[in-house]
Every structure is written in structure tokens, then in C-alpha cells.
Write an enzyme that holds these catalytic residues in place. Structure first.
Site, PDB file in Angstrom:
ATOM      1  N   ASP A   1     -39.019  -6.790  29.544  1.00 58.22           N
ATOM      2  CA  ASP A   1     -37.787  -6.140  29.070  1.00 58.22           C
ATOM      3  C   ASP A   1     -37.022  -7.208  28.306  1.00 58.22           C
ATOM      4  O   ASP A   1     -36.569  -8.193  28.897  1.00 58.22           O
ATOM      5  CB  ASP A   1     -36.994  -5.657  30.295  1.00 58.22           C
ATOM      6  CG  ASP A   1     -35.630  -5.084  29.919  1.00 58.22           C
ATOM      7  OD1 ASP A   1     -35.220  -5.227  28.754  1.00 58.22           O
ATOM      8  OD2 ASP A   1     -34.979  -4.512  30.815  1.00 58.22           O
TER       9      ASP A   1
ATOM     10  N   TYR B   1     -32.119 -12.563  40.305  1.00 62.51           N
ATOM     11  CA  TYR B   1     -32.386 -11.663  39.175  1.00 62.51           C
ATOM     12  C   TYR B   1     -31.806 -10.293  39.497  1.00 62.51           C
ATOM     13  O   TYR B   1     -32.032  -9.751  40.577  1.00 62.51           O
ATOM     14  CB  TYR B   1     -33.887 -11.560  38.959  1.00 62.51           C
ATOM     15  CG  TYR B   1     -34.276 -10.704  37.785  1.00 62.51           C
ATOM     16  CD1 TYR B   1     -34.194 -11.201  36.488  1.00 62.51           C
ATOM     17  CD2 TYR B   1     -34.700  -9.406  37.964  1.00 62.51           C
ATOM     18  CE1 TYR B   1     -34.539 -10.417  35.411  1.00 62.51           C
ATOM     19  CE2 TYR B   1     -35.052  -8.608  36.893  1.00 62.51           C
ATOM     20  CZ  TYR B   1     -34.971  -9.122  35.622  1.00 62.51           C
ATOM     21  OH  TYR B   1     -35.320  -8.339  34.564  1.00 62.51           O
TER      22      TYR B   1
ATOM     23  N   LYS C   1     -34.974  -4.703  38.130  1.00 62.76           N
ATOM     24  CA  LYS C   1     -36.222  -4.343  38.797  1.00 62.76           C
ATOM     25  C   LYS C   1     -37.398  -4.945  38.017  1.00 62.76           C
ATOM     26  O   LYS C   1     -37.272  -5.338  36.874  1.00 62.76           O
ATOM     27  CB  LYS C   1     -36.345  -2.819  38.878  1.00 62.76           C
ATOM     28  CG  LYS C   1     -35.597  -2.268  40.086  1.00 62.76           C
ATOM     29  CD  LYS C   1     -36.403  -2.479  41.359  1.00 62.76           C
ATOM     30  CE  LYS C   1     -35.611  -2.366  42.636  1.00 62.76           C
ATOM     31  NZ  LYS C   1     -35.070  -3.649  43.128  1.00 62.76           N
TER      32      LYS C   1
HETATM   33  C1  F6R Z   1     -34.768  -2.298  34.795  1.00 66.30           C
HETATM   34  C2  F6R Z   1     -33.331  -2.163  34.710  1.00 66.30           C
HETATM   35  C3  F6R Z   1     -32.488  -2.311  35.884  1.00 66.30           C
HETATM   36  C4  F6R Z   1     -31.370  -3.297  35.569  1.00 66.30           C
HETATM   37  C5  F6R Z   1     -30.375  -3.396  36.715  1.00 66.30           C
HETATM   38  C6  F6R Z   1     -29.328  -4.469  36.488  1.00 66.30           C
HETATM   39  O1  F6R Z   1     -35.280  -2.053  33.576  1.00 66.30           O
HETATM   40  O2  F6R Z   1     -32.845  -1.943  33.622  1.00 66.30           O
HETATM   41  O3  F6R Z   1     -33.194  -2.676  37.023  1.00 66.30           O
HETATM   42  O4  F6R Z   1     -31.924  -4.537  35.270  1.00 66.30           O
HETATM   43  O5  F6R Z   1     -29.789  -2.144  36.802  1.00 66.30           O
HETATM   44  O6  F6R Z   1     -28.609  -4.164  35.357  1.00 66.30           O
HETATM   45  P1  F6R Z   1     -27.337  -5.017  34.905  1.00 66.30           P
HETATM   46  O7  F6R Z   1     -27.812  -6.435  34.746  1.00 66.30           O
HETATM   47  O8  F6R Z   1     -26.936  -4.391  33.615  1.00 66.30           O
HETATM   48  O9  F6R Z   1     -26.318  -4.876  35.963  1.00 66.30           O
HETATM   49 MG    MG Z   2     -37.069  -2.031  32.610  1.00 66.17          MG
HETATM   50 MG    MG Z   3     -33.823  -3.135  32.191  1.00 68.81          MG
END
Ligand code: F6R
Ligand code: MG
Ligand code: MG
Length: 374
Positions: A11, A230, A233
Site C-alpha cells: 500500500d 504500525y 492491516k
Molecule cells: C489497510 C488500511 C487500514 C489503515 C488503518 C489505519 O489498507 O487502510 O488498515 O491502515 O485504518 O489508518 P490511518 O493510519 O489512516 O489511521
Molecule cells: Mg490496504
Molecule cells: Mg491502507
């Protein structure tokens, strides 16, 4: 010489939050893979699932090759550059290290690889899931490779009847690969006991006991274990060879009709049902529901056919409606109980910080004595 199928995904930025990559970003990744692939690859194809980009490559460099992993890394770096220029959300987010060090393992992108003696005809499936983690594949793999109720081939075909060897990884162990090998059918209860906990025990590979050939490779990386904090997901990919000595394509697809609940969805912190969707589908409701695509291929002397979209058939419309109902039902209970993931799986630290503060405000109430009550 063996043929290697490598799928590497990351991603590296998306439009409108975590919805999907921009066309320009995808084009940048495709252009770099096409250019470098002329020399280093037999064939390749690039696609997206939710906000993730998967690069499928065929070559003769073997699994874990620095040439192939380096190519994918460079392609993602080029894509991340475009993502930054376009101001995409989460630009370069899965590129956890600044410099490539020979292999993408532990660097953010996820890889699943099969090193095979190509059969005269070689059908295989590429699954890519978004807003979930690699344990999402435990349920369909158990049904497809262990359960004759799902896979009649286990009783109809003499080769398949000999069963499969499962390699299962303890993904909580971060100082090396902690794995166990178990045999189906003799040890199916042991396999079940591990796979019921998909956040910790994840199928890494499955092998035919009749021929010793590898049937399945799953990308097992858990990014929050690698990076400590991190906030997303892992969004796994998986390769599955089908037919002949392996379950039929339809037997591998069938378990996805359940729309089983997986970890993922909003803020990587909720349980939501997994929706099988068409290739290239983006993310929506409650940053989910977690989605899975399946591209079916044949490969011959390293050359790939075009992908056929295994979940675009009308059958899956009803499954998607059911998943929608399951998702909305689960969302009715907000953050309570089964709706939100357990503490150790939350992608944010807010709750544990709150609990640490509240903990200090708890008091032990003195026991009520007979004299007090009188
Ligand atoms: C996976 C995805 C989610 C985000 C998670 C954290 O593709 O998009 O798992 O990574 O919701 O998002 P933020 O960093 O925007 O709080
Ligand atoms: Mg993703
Ligand atoms: Mg994402």
C-alpha cells in the site's frame, strides 16, 4: 529449471483516505515493472485490490531473489514518489525502510512465492485481500485442503486423498520464523486448534503429500509486529495451484461464500465479514468491509494468460449481499464485545492510554461488616 511465481504487494498511497490507488500511481508502478521486467522477468502483471497494489512476476531466479524483490521495491518507490506528488493519503506507507537490503521481508511489502516444476498445464489463483491480515486465509484453506464436506476431491481423487502437509507460522514470534508442520488428515484437530486463532497462527504453505509439490504460499508478514506501532492491516496475498493433484479451483473458491468474519475494517481494529469482490474493487463502508479478489491464471513456460476474475460471476452477488447484511449487523453493536478487536490487536494506543489513567482512579471498597449493616 524451476519456475518461480512471485507476488509482492504494498500500500503506497490512495485517493480519498484508504480507498484505492490513483491511475497515475498504478501507471508508474506498471511502467517500472515493464521496463525492468524486459531483462529480469519472464512475464508479469500488476493489479489493485482496495488500496493495495500487487505485482505478479514469473521468473527463474528462485524465491527470495534480490533481483525480483529489488525490482518490486523500486516499482513501489517510483509509485510512492507519484503518490507524494499527487498528495495521496498514506504515500509510501508500506515502505518501512529507507534503503532496500536484498529482500522485501521485514521491509513492509508482503510476498508470497511458489517455486515449481511447471505442469503441462498450470492453473493457479492469486488472492489479494485488503483491510485484513494473513489469518483471513486460515478458514478457506482449512476447508479447501482438510474438509471433504467442502472438497469432494479429498474422497474422489486417490492422489488428493493422501492429504496435505501444512506449514503454520506463529506470527507473534519476531526474532526468527517459528513454524510447525502438521499432516492432514491425521492431525486435523491439531491444525484446527492452531488455525482457530488467526491473529497468531497463520498458514504459510500447504504441500501435497502424494507428490511433495507445493500447493499454497501465503504472505505471512504482520506489519505491527515488524514496525512496533504500525497503524494498518497487513493486507495479505496468496497463491494457490489448483486441479489435478490439488483441490479444484471451485473447491478453493467455495469457502469464500461464507463471508467469514476477519480482523480488519475501520482503523484496522474491528471484526468484519470478508467480501469477495471483482478485481480492482475499491474500499468503502466503514473503511471496509474487508475485501478479497481472486485472479485466475494459467502459466506456460513462464508466460501468463490474462487474468480471469473469479469473483465477478453472478453467484457472488448474493454472497456480497449476505456480507453486507453481516457487516451492518456487526456494526449495530459499535465498539462492544466481538465488534472491536481485542486489546493486543488494536492499531491505536488510545484505549490502553485511557485505561492506564483510569486504572489509577480505581479504589478497593472496604468490605461491608455485620456491624455496618445493623
Ligand atoms: C489497510 C488500511 C487500514 C489503515 C488503518 C489505519 O489498507 O487502510 O488498515 O491502515 O485504518 O489508518 P490511518 O493510519 O489512516 O489511521
Ligand atoms: Mg490496504
Ligand atoms: Mg491502507
Amino acid at each position: 529449471m524451476k519456475l518461480t511465481l512471485s507476488v509482492i504487494k504494498a500500500d503506497i498511497g490512495s485517493i480519498g483516505g484508504h480507498i484505492g490507488p490513483s491511475r497515475k500511481l498504478l501507471d508508474a508502478v506498471k511502467a517500472l515493472v515493464a521496463e525492468r521486467g524486459k531483462v529480469d522477468l519472464l512475464d508479469h502483471t500488476v493489479g489493485s485490490t482496495g488500496d493495495d497494489i500487487a505485482i505478479l512476476m514469473t521468473h527463474r531466479h528462485g524465491a527470495g531473489s534480490p533481483i525480483v524483490h529489488g525490482l518490486a521495491w523500486e516499482a513501489f518507490v517510483a509509485g510512492a514518489q507519484v503518490a507524494k506528488e499527487q498528495g495521496l493519503y498514506g504515500a509510501g506507507q508500506d515502505l518501512l525502510k529507507d534503503a532496500f537490503s536484498g529482500n522485501v521481508h521485514g521491509m513492509g511489502p508482503a510476498a508470497a512465492e511458489l517455486e515449481i516444476e511447471e505442469r503441462p498445464n498450470e492453473p493457479f489463483l492469486l488472492f489479494a485481500a485488503d483491510k485484513t491480515d494473513p489469518g483471513a486465509f486460515n478458514f478457506p484453506l482449512y476447508l479447501a485442503f482438510v474438509d471433504a464436506m467442502n472438497t469432494p476431491g479429498l474422497i474422489l481423487s486417490p492422489k488428493i486423498s493422501q492429504g496435505f502437509r501444512f506449514v503454520i507460522m506463529d506470527v507473534n514470534h519476531t526474532t526468527g520464523d517459528r513454524v510447525i508442520e502438521l499432516l492432514a488428515p491425521e492431525q486435523i484437530y491439531d491444525i484446527a486448534a492452531l488455525l482457530r486463532d488467526p491473529e497468531r497462527y497463520v498458514v504459510e504453505s500447504v504441500w501435497s503429500r502424494a507428490t511433495g509439490e507445493q500447493a499454497v504460499a501465503v504472505a505471512t508478514s504482520r506489519l505491527h509486529n515488524i514496525a512496533g506501532r504500525y497503524t494498518g492491516k497487513d493486507d495479505p496475498v496468496m497463491l494457490v495451484r489448483t486441479q489435478m493433484n490439488f483441490p479444484a479451483t471451485g473447491e478453493v473458491l467455495a469457502p469464500f461464500a461464507a463471508g467469514h468474519y476477519v480482523a480488519g475494517g475501520m482503523r484496522g481494529s474491528h471484526n468484519m465479514p470478508l467480501m469477495p469482490v471483482a478485481l480492482g474493487t475499491t474500499t468503502s463502508y466503514f473503511d471496509g468491509p474487508p475485501l478479497v479478489t481472486c485472479a485466475a491464471f494459467c502459466v506456460h513456460e513462464g508466460r501468463l494468460t490474462e487474468p480471469l476474475d473469479a469473483f465477478s460471476h453472478p453467484f457472488w452477488d448474493e454472497v456480497r449481499h449476505n456480507v453486507t447484511r453481516k457487516a451492518v449487523d456487526m456494526r449495530r453493536q459499535g465498539f462492544f464485545g466481538a465488534a472491536m478487536l481485542p486489546m493486543g490487536e488494536l492499531e491505536y494506543t488510545g484505549i490502553s492510554e485511557k485505561l492506564a489513567t483510569l486504572d489509577k482512579a480505581f479504589k478497593i471498597r472496604p468490605p461491608v461488616t455485620r456491624a455496618d449493616a445493623a
